[in-house]
Design an enzyme around this catalytic site. Sequence first.
Site, PDB file in Angstrom:
ATOM      1  N   LYS A  71       0.857  -1.189   0.000  1.00  0.00           N
ATOM      2  CA  LYS A  71       0.000   0.000   0.000  1.00  0.00           C
ATOM      3  C   LYS A  71       0.891   1.236   0.000  1.00  0.00           C
ATOM      4  O   LYS A  71       1.523   1.578   0.979  1.00  0.00           O
ATOM      5  CB  LYS A  71      -0.933   0.057   1.209  1.00  0.00           C
ATOM      6  CG  LYS A  71      -2.078   1.032   0.915  1.00  0.00           C
ATOM      7  CD  LYS A  71      -2.635   1.772   2.107  1.00  0.00           C
ATOM      8  CE  LYS A  71      -1.831   2.898   2.623  1.00  0.00           C
ATOM      9  NZ  LYS A  71      -1.731   4.086   1.740  1.00  0.00           N
ATOM     10  N   GLY A  82       6.661   4.970   8.614  1.00  0.00           N
ATOM     11  CA  GLY A  82       5.876   6.194   8.647  1.00  0.00           C
ATOM     12  C   GLY A  82       5.955   6.861  10.000  1.00  0.00           C
ATOM     13  O   GLY A  82       6.965   6.758  10.693  1.00  0.00           O
ATOM     14  N   GLY A 107       2.334   4.208  13.579  1.00  0.00           N
ATOM     15  CA  GLY A 107       3.062   2.993  13.957  1.00  0.00           C
ATOM     16  C   GLY A 107       2.505   2.368  15.223  1.00  0.00           C
ATOM     17  O   GLY A 107       2.316   1.154  15.306  1.00  0.00           O
ATOM     18  N   GLU A 121       9.330   1.120  11.195  1.00  0.00           N
ATOM     19  CA  GLU A 121      10.414   2.084  11.001  1.00  0.00           C
ATOM     20  C   GLU A 121       9.768   3.455  11.106  1.00  0.00           C
ATOM     21  O   GLU A 121       8.995   3.851  10.242  1.00  0.00           O
ATOM     22  CB  GLU A 121      11.081   1.841   9.642  1.00  0.00           C
ATOM     23  CG  GLU A 121      12.476   2.390   9.586  1.00  0.00           C
ATOM     24  CD  GLU A 121      12.484   3.851   9.212  1.00  0.00           C
ATOM     25  OE1 GLU A 121      12.381   4.695  10.123  1.00  0.00           O
ATOM     26  OE2 GLU A 121      12.557   4.144   8.010  1.00  0.00           O
ATOM     27  N   CYS A 167      14.053   9.910   7.139  1.00  0.00           N
ATOM     28  CA  CYS A 167      14.011   9.418   8.520  1.00  0.00           C
ATOM     29  C   CYS A 167      15.382   9.479   9.177  1.00  0.00           C
ATOM     30  O   CYS A 167      15.485   9.504  10.394  1.00  0.00           O
ATOM     31  CB  CYS A 167      13.462   7.995   8.541  1.00  0.00           C
ATOM     32  SG  CYS A 167      14.218   6.898   7.343  1.00  0.00           S
ATOM     33  N   GLU A 189      10.340  15.257  15.293  1.00  0.00           N
ATOM     34  CA  GLU A 189      10.792  15.101  13.913  1.00  0.00           C
ATOM     35  C   GLU A 189      10.043  16.122  13.051  1.00  0.00           C
ATOM     36  O   GLU A 189       8.818  16.083  12.952  1.00  0.00           O
ATOM     37  CB  GLU A 189      10.470  13.681  13.437  1.00  0.00           C
ATOM     38  CG  GLU A 189      10.905  13.418  12.012  1.00  0.00           C
ATOM     39  CD  GLU A 189      10.674  11.968  11.588  1.00  0.00           C
ATOM     40  OE1 GLU A 189       9.532  11.493  11.660  1.00  0.00           O
ATOM     41  OE2 GLU A 189      11.657  11.323  11.181  1.00  0.00           O
TER      42      GLU A 189
HETATM   43  P1  NAI Z   1       1.713   8.419   7.990  1.00  0.00           P
HETATM   44  O1  NAI Z   1       2.329   7.623   9.073  1.00  0.00           O
HETATM   45  O2  NAI Z   1       0.276   8.847   8.151  1.00  0.00           O
HETATM   46  O3  NAI Z   1       1.783   7.617   6.583  1.00  0.00           O
HETATM   47  C1  NAI Z   1       2.619   6.525   6.293  1.00  0.00           C
HETATM   48  C2  NAI Z   1       1.825   5.417   5.612  1.00  0.00           C
HETATM   49  O4  NAI Z   1       0.891   4.871   6.540  1.00  0.00           O
HETATM   50  C3  NAI Z   1       0.987   5.878   4.415  1.00  0.00           C
HETATM   51  O5  NAI Z   1       0.976   4.876   3.421  1.00  0.00           O
HETATM   52  C4  NAI Z   1      -0.408   6.012   5.016  1.00  0.00           C
HETATM   53  O6  NAI Z   1      -1.432   5.899   4.070  1.00  0.00           O
HETATM   54  C5  NAI Z   1      -0.410   4.852   5.977  1.00  0.00           C
HETATM   55  N1  NAI Z   1      -1.388   4.946   7.082  1.00  0.00           N
HETATM   56  C6  NAI Z   1      -1.835   6.070   7.698  1.00  0.00           C
HETATM   57  N2  NAI Z   1      -2.739   5.744   8.646  1.00  0.00           N
HETATM   58  C7  NAI Z   1      -2.868   4.401   8.632  1.00  0.00           C
HETATM   59  C8  NAI Z   1      -3.653   3.463   9.381  1.00  0.00           C
HETATM   60  N3  NAI Z   1      -4.484   3.860  10.352  1.00  0.00           N
HETATM   61  N4  NAI Z   1      -3.531   2.151   9.105  1.00  0.00           N
HETATM   62  C9  NAI Z   1      -2.675   1.718   8.158  1.00  0.00           C
HETATM   63  N5  NAI Z   1      -1.916   2.559   7.402  1.00  0.00           N
HETATM   64  C10 NAI Z   1      -2.006   3.882   7.634  1.00  0.00           C
HETATM   65  O7  NAI Z   1       2.644   9.676   7.742  1.00  0.00           O
HETATM   66  P2  NAI Z   1       2.204  11.156   7.285  1.00  0.00           P
HETATM   67  O8  NAI Z   1       0.971  11.562   8.039  1.00  0.00           O
HETATM   68  O9  NAI Z   1       2.121  11.176   5.813  1.00  0.00           O
HETATM   69  O10 NAI Z   1       3.463  12.032   7.758  1.00  0.00           O
HETATM   70  C11 NAI Z   1       3.477  12.641   9.029  1.00  0.00           C
HETATM   71  C12 NAI Z   1       4.852  12.611   9.654  1.00  0.00           C
HETATM   72  O11 NAI Z   1       5.257  11.271   9.860  1.00  0.00           O
HETATM   73  C13 NAI Z   1       5.975  13.223   8.836  1.00  0.00           C
HETATM   74  O12 NAI Z   1       6.021  14.610   8.971  1.00  0.00           O
HETATM   75  C14 NAI Z   1       7.181  12.542   9.453  1.00  0.00           C
HETATM   76  O13 NAI Z   1       7.563  13.180  10.643  1.00  0.00           O
HETATM   77  C15 NAI Z   1       6.663  11.153   9.775  1.00  0.00           C
HETATM   78  N6  NAI Z   1       7.037  10.194   8.705  1.00  0.00           N
HETATM   79  C16 NAI Z   1       8.143   9.410   8.889  1.00  0.00           C
HETATM   80  C17 NAI Z   1       8.568   8.570   7.882  1.00  0.00           C
HETATM   81  C18 NAI Z   1       9.779   7.700   8.050  1.00  0.00           C
HETATM   82  O14 NAI Z   1      10.518   7.497   7.113  1.00  0.00           O
HETATM   83  N7  NAI Z   1       9.971   7.087   9.194  1.00  0.00           N
HETATM   84  C19 NAI Z   1       7.885   8.513   6.587  1.00  0.00           C
HETATM   85  C20 NAI Z   1       6.700   9.337   6.499  1.00  0.00           C
HETATM   86  C21 NAI Z   1       6.328  10.147   7.532  1.00  0.00           C
END
Ligand code: NAI
Length: 461
Positions: free
Chosen positions: A161, A214, A219, A236, A270, A363
Amino acid sequence: MPDPHDQPTEHRIVNPATEEVIATVPATSPAGVDAAVRRAAEAQRGWAALAPADRARLLRRFATAVDAAVEELALLEVREAGHPVGSARWEAGNVRDLLDYAAGGVERLTGRQIPVAGGLDVTLLEPLGVVAVIAPWNFPMPIAAWGAAPALAAGNAVLLKPAETTPLTALRLAALAAEAGLPDGLFQVLPGAGPVTGAALVDHPGVAKVVFTGSSAVGRRIMAACAAGVKRLTLELGGKSPNIVFADADLERAAATAPGSFLDNAGQDCCARSRILVQRPVYDRFLELLAPAVRAVRVGDPADPDTVMGPLVSARQRERVRGYVPEDAPAAIRGAAPGGAGYWYPPTVLEAHQAGPRAAVEEIFGPVAVVTPFEDEADAVRLANATDYGLSGSLWTRDVGRALRVSRAVAAGNLSVNSHSSVRYATPFGGYKHSGLGRELGPEALAAFTETKNVFISSED
Ligand code: NAI
Ligand code: MG
């Protein structure tokens, strides 16, 4: 159960450098997820039954198909994510390399024979079944492949996804897998909203493992959801990584390389070294050297090969970054960024007293670093560890003993000495503390997608 009404039926994909809509992509409903899991389970049984050499050959063909499409994939990533084209080429090449590396593991995924009395004891590594990979938007291609390549190599099916904003390269990769001859249904890409499509995958009883990259907030939610089904899980979750510069370091090199360590991918990384810790006697000199290096970073059109930094991925992400640091807030160093259309934000360095309490510890995921002075080695280690995160970090010193002591003392999964390198497909990657759970990449990557089974065969008459 996720509510299908929480998501639109399609996502509009926007070029973050121009704000133009470049594609619309249909979202996958929970019923679509269920059908995909069934198809994947069927495909997985056939895949696991193939001769290992044949599975390896098909993955190499997939790698060859990706290699032939590097330029096409890179240009797609420039348009959907705003990555500078040079970085995007590297990212597409990284997918090819991950597939090649994983293909080499298929025939080397050996179990063990352990000496016991009365018979033969063998330990088998069996595929888990269907694995869900939930990828973020910051490195859509590499992070998808970190999960997908070893999972496939270990005999699993993969449902990927992608993030809402960046599904285009993932969809292209699935098409390339099909062209390369991977069995139908074995590697499917399911675009859609996280709380709907993502949650349906996590909750589905037919999914054996979830690989998530994410935000920490999501997480934690996924970890709790996995508890219900006692699902295997890799997390991660990002970081707030230190870059520790000791007074005895090669200060010119430390300053020249520091911009790349927190501005790469406009700081949406990250592993960004967003906390720069500098020993007091060289603090002023370091900032003097850092200022021209930061201002020299070319920010602009990601399709231009001379561009070093592109826009942020979305209007939403730029609002998040501005929420930490308004663009007119006092800063020690501020670079330039284009005006007009596009989600631009300038490279920004704050001294500790200029950073608000949230910007100092959370972050930011934007091109912002905070510089803090420290007194001695113990002080450096204390500051480096004063965070819930523990993903990566760098240290600069010419003292070998100190490099070893500090590497041992910093609680983070990936450190580099006199360098900012942190992610290689051949070495393990992952976080301490709240930065994650489990490890990806490296020689053990395939084993993380297996279940261990021990069988004792009696030799009694
Ligand atoms: P997010 O954690 O919402 O998105 C990451 C993935 O998780 C996307 O594919 C999203 O559709 C999916 N997702 C979201 N809610 C979910 C749920 N309830 N169940 C299953 N999958 C779900 O990240 P977002 O909101 O786009 O970014 C916010 C902050 O998160 C960023 O500013 C950054 O600080 C952090 N982040 C860290 C990353 C890393 O590499 N560790 C990558 C992306 C974001
Ligand atoms: Mg979110």
